[in-house]
Design an enzyme around this catalytic site. Structure first.
Site, PDB file in Angstrom:
ATOM      1  N   HIS A 243      36.995  42.316  40.346  1.00 30.61           N
ATOM      2  CA  HIS A 243      35.559  41.993  40.379  1.00 30.61           C
ATOM      3  C   HIS A 243      34.801  43.369  39.958  1.00 30.61           C
ATOM      4  O   HIS A 243      33.724  43.120  39.244  1.00 30.61           O
ATOM      5  CB  HIS A 243      35.218  41.714  41.854  1.00 30.61           C
ATOM      6  CG  HIS A 243      35.670  40.557  42.602  1.00 30.61           C
ATOM      7  ND1 HIS A 243      36.829  40.756  43.284  1.00 30.61           N
ATOM      8  CD2 HIS A 243      35.475  39.506  42.422  1.00 30.61           C
ATOM      9  CE1 HIS A 243      37.254  39.525  43.724  1.00 30.61           C
ATOM     10  NE2 HIS A 243      36.268  38.594  43.281  1.00 30.61           N
TER      11      HIS A 243
ATOM     12  N   GLN B 185      38.971  27.460  35.350  1.00 30.76           N
ATOM     13  CA  GLN B 185      37.551  27.625  36.087  1.00 30.76           C
ATOM     14  C   GLN B 185      36.544  28.005  35.050  1.00 30.76           C
ATOM     15  O   GLN B 185      35.614  27.443  34.755  1.00 30.76           O
ATOM     16  CB  GLN B 185      37.654  28.463  37.114  1.00 30.76           C
ATOM     17  CG  GLN B 185      36.026  28.907  37.647  1.00 30.76           C
ATOM     18  CD  GLN B 185      36.182  29.796  38.765  1.00 30.76           C
ATOM     19  OE1 GLN B 185      36.652  29.133  39.906  1.00 30.76           O
ATOM     20  NE2 GLN B 185      36.185  31.088  38.714  1.00 30.76           N
TER      21      GLN B 185
ATOM     22  N   LYS C 187      41.272  35.423  34.515  1.00 32.50           N
ATOM     23  CA  LYS C 187      42.390  34.851  35.369  1.00 32.50           C
ATOM     24  C   LYS C 187      42.205  33.259  35.800  1.00 32.50           C
ATOM     25  O   LYS C 187      43.114  32.776  35.811  1.00 32.50           O
ATOM     26  CB  LYS C 187      42.545  35.834  36.662  1.00 32.50           C
ATOM     27  CG  LYS C 187      43.750  35.454  37.365  1.00 32.50           C
ATOM     28  CD  LYS C 187      44.190  36.302  38.586  1.00 32.50           C
ATOM     29  CE  LYS C 187      43.285  35.743  39.698  1.00 32.50           C
ATOM     30  NZ  LYS C 187      43.800  34.525  40.202  1.00 32.50           N
TER      31      LYS C 187
ATOM     32  N   MET D 241      33.906  35.106  45.824  1.00 27.91           N
ATOM     33  CA  MET D 241      34.059  34.946  47.080  1.00 27.91           C
ATOM     34  C   MET D 241      34.517  35.807  47.892  1.00 27.91           C
ATOM     35  O   MET D 241      35.022  35.669  49.068  1.00 27.91           O
ATOM     36  CB  MET D 241      35.195  33.713  47.298  1.00 27.91           C
ATOM     37  CG  MET D 241      35.166  32.573  46.271  1.00 27.91           C
ATOM     38  SD  MET D 241      35.953  30.909  47.025  1.00 27.91           S
ATOM     39  CE  MET D 241      37.598  31.432  46.798  1.00 27.91           C
TER      40      MET D 241
ATOM     41  N   LEU E  98      36.568  42.000  47.718  1.00 31.64           N
ATOM     42  CA  LEU E  98      36.272  42.580  46.396  1.00 31.64           C
ATOM     43  C   LEU E  98      37.384  43.570  45.718  1.00 31.64           C
ATOM     44  O   LEU E  98      37.947  44.491  46.550  1.00 31.64           O
ATOM     45  CB  LEU E  98      34.962  43.223  46.351  1.00 31.64           C
ATOM     46  CG  LEU E  98      33.728  42.339  46.383  1.00 31.64           C
ATOM     47  CD1 LEU E  98      32.580  43.130  46.228  1.00 31.64           C
ATOM     48  CD2 LEU E  98      33.552  41.148  45.481  1.00 31.64           C
ATOM     49  N   HIS E  99      37.947  43.363  44.424  1.00 36.09           N
ATOM     50  CA  HIS E  99      38.750  44.181  44.196  1.00 36.09           C
ATOM     51  C   HIS E  99      38.425  44.686  42.758  1.00 36.09           C
ATOM     52  O   HIS E  99      37.444  44.376  42.232  1.00 36.09           O
ATOM     53  CB  HIS E  99      40.189  43.500  44.087  1.00 36.09           C
ATOM     54  CG  HIS E  99      40.172  42.161  43.469  1.00 36.09           C
ATOM     55  ND1 HIS E  99      40.181  41.960  42.019  1.00 36.09           N
ATOM     56  CD2 HIS E  99      40.326  41.070  43.885  1.00 36.09           C
ATOM     57  CE1 HIS E  99      40.033  40.808  41.578  1.00 36.09           C
ATOM     58  NE2 HIS E  99      40.357  40.006  42.915  1.00 36.09           N
TER      59      HIS E  99
ATOM     60  N   GLN F 203      35.734  23.951  47.726  1.00 35.90           N
ATOM     61  CA  GLN F 203      36.502  23.981  46.499  1.00 35.90           C
ATOM     62  C   GLN F 203      38.009  24.153  47.190  1.00 35.90           C
ATOM     63  O   GLN F 203      38.932  24.462  46.629  1.00 35.90           O
ATOM     64  CB  GLN F 203      36.126  25.146  45.842  1.00 35.90           C
ATOM     65  CG  GLN F 203      36.014  26.452  46.388  1.00 35.90           C
ATOM     66  CD  GLN F 203      35.569  27.464  45.227  1.00 35.90           C
ATOM     67  OE1 GLN F 203      34.355  27.473  45.068  1.00 35.90           O
ATOM     68  NE2 GLN F 203      36.553  28.094  44.879  1.00 35.90           N
TER      69      GLN F 203
HETATM   70  O1  PAF Z   1      36.217  32.264  41.191  1.00 33.75           O
HETATM   71  C1  PAF Z   1      35.593  32.430  42.352  1.00 33.75           C
HETATM   72  O2  PAF Z   1      35.738  33.464  43.134  1.00 33.75           O
HETATM   73  C2  PAF Z   1      35.084  31.340  43.010  1.00 33.75           C
HETATM   74  O3  PAF Z   1      35.660  29.928  42.464  1.00 33.75           O
HETATM   75  C3  PAF Z   1      33.579  31.116  42.520  1.00 33.75           C
HETATM   76  C4  PAF Z   1      33.263  30.956  41.069  1.00 33.75           C
HETATM   77  C5  PAF Z   1      32.723  32.351  43.015  1.00 33.75           C
HETATM   78  C6  PAF Z   1      32.996  29.748  42.976  1.00 33.75           C
HETATM   79  O4  PAF Z   1      33.156  29.578  44.540  1.00 33.75           O
END
Ligand code: PAF
Length: 299
Positions: A37, A154, A150, A30, A33-34, A61
């Site tokens: 990522h 998910q 983390k 999303m 970025l850090h 979400q």
């Molecule tokens: O972990 C995330 O950044 C989000 O939940 C994802 C997997 C990109 C889905 O929007």
């Protein structure tokens, strides 16, 4: 690095890379970025000939009253970071192209685990996550997809979805990246005030306490939960959401730790909600080892 907002173009670029013999490594994000990522992209870069990264702040979400509108967005900076990390394509779809009809009527049901822990605190969250991840994986196509540990719940739900729906993607888990004081890197950390930032390592402290107890042989999950909650409670500005000790395979809440287990914590620091988790150290008791070897001898 190519930047595209077009789903068709993104699909075609990944498909061409595959035709040319590359494994496509996909990192859905999303944005904001850090280094966490960065680790996902580095893992993809090591293992795949072609690396795709997406940035999309998925509205479905986020629940009502959550931080969708204030979620950090900084495309220009992110685009430079993605290029410097060695991404081949950056996909930044617009909301109306991802969801031309608005809220989708057909969505991915995350099953019972989607209602617990994060799902209980954030109703509908995992339906939104799995629906967008399914769409993004469909666009990227066959290959590998990288997710951070983390967001452990998910990760396990994405794995289950990929398995249950036969999505031709190998899900790769990448360990949590932490600041020196233990705070897990998160795009939301930038929103912490100085005082909140100082308090936020309480999450990792609580997990460390659970890990130390487990290493010392404590098997009563309630003892671990109580000590974790106590540590968060000792931080005046932290507001505990939940602590949990779950079986790492089934994600059922544990009474007694008898195998690999995961400790999880969620708490609010001001308006910022943070989560973290660790896999607890686990060694079978000597009696269990003895039983297993005599079982093996009997075979
Ligand atoms: O972990 C995330 O950044 C989000 O939940 C994802 C997997 C990109 C889905 O929007």
């Amino acid at each position: 690095m190519e930047l595209t907002t077009s789903a068709d173009r993104f699909r075609a670029t990944c498909s061409t890379a595959r035709q040319e013999g590359s494994i496509v490594g996909f990192v859905p994000t999303m944005g904001a970025l850090h280094q966490g990522h960065g680790r996902l992209v580095a893992a993809a870069r090591r293992e795949c000939g072609f690396v795709a990264l997406s940035i999309f702040v998925n509205p479905f979400q986020f629940g009502a009253g959550e931080d969708f509108s204030s979620y950090p967005r900084r495309l220009e900076q992110d685009s430079a970071v993605a290029a410097s990390l060695g991404c081949d394509v950056l996909f930044v779809p617009e909301e109306r192209s991802m969801y031309p009809q608005g809220r989708p009527t057909v969505t991915v049901d995350p099953g019972p685990l989607g209602e617990r822990l994060e799902g209980r605190s954030r109703p509908g969250h995992f339906r939104g996550v799995l629906t967008v991840v399914a769409k993004l994986l469909n666009l990227a196509g066959h290959g590998r997809a990288y997710f951070g540990e983390k967001d452990a719940q998910q990760l396990v739900l994405v794995r289950r979805m990929v398995e249950d729906l036969d999505i031709p993607v190998e899900v790769v888990a990448v360990p949590v990246v932490r600041e020196i004081d233990g705070l897990a890197l998160s795009s939301r950390n930038v929103r912490l005030s100085m005082q909140e930032r100082e308090a936020a390592p309480a999450l990792f402290d609580a997990l460390t306490i659970a890990a130390q107890l487990a290493r010392a042989g404590e098997r009563d999950a309630n003892v671990l939960r109580a000590q974790m909650a106590r540590r968060i409670g000792a931080e005046p500005i932290a507001k505990l959401d939940y602590v949990a000790i779950v079986d790492d395979a089934t994600w059922e809440d544990l009474v007694t730790i008898e195998g690999p287990a995961r400790a999880l914590v969620a708490a609010r620091f001001g308006s910022t909600r943070l989560i973290d988790n660790v896999l607890l150290p686990w060694e079978p008791s000597p009696a269990a080892v003895q039983n297993t070897s005599s079982d093996e001898e009997r075979r």
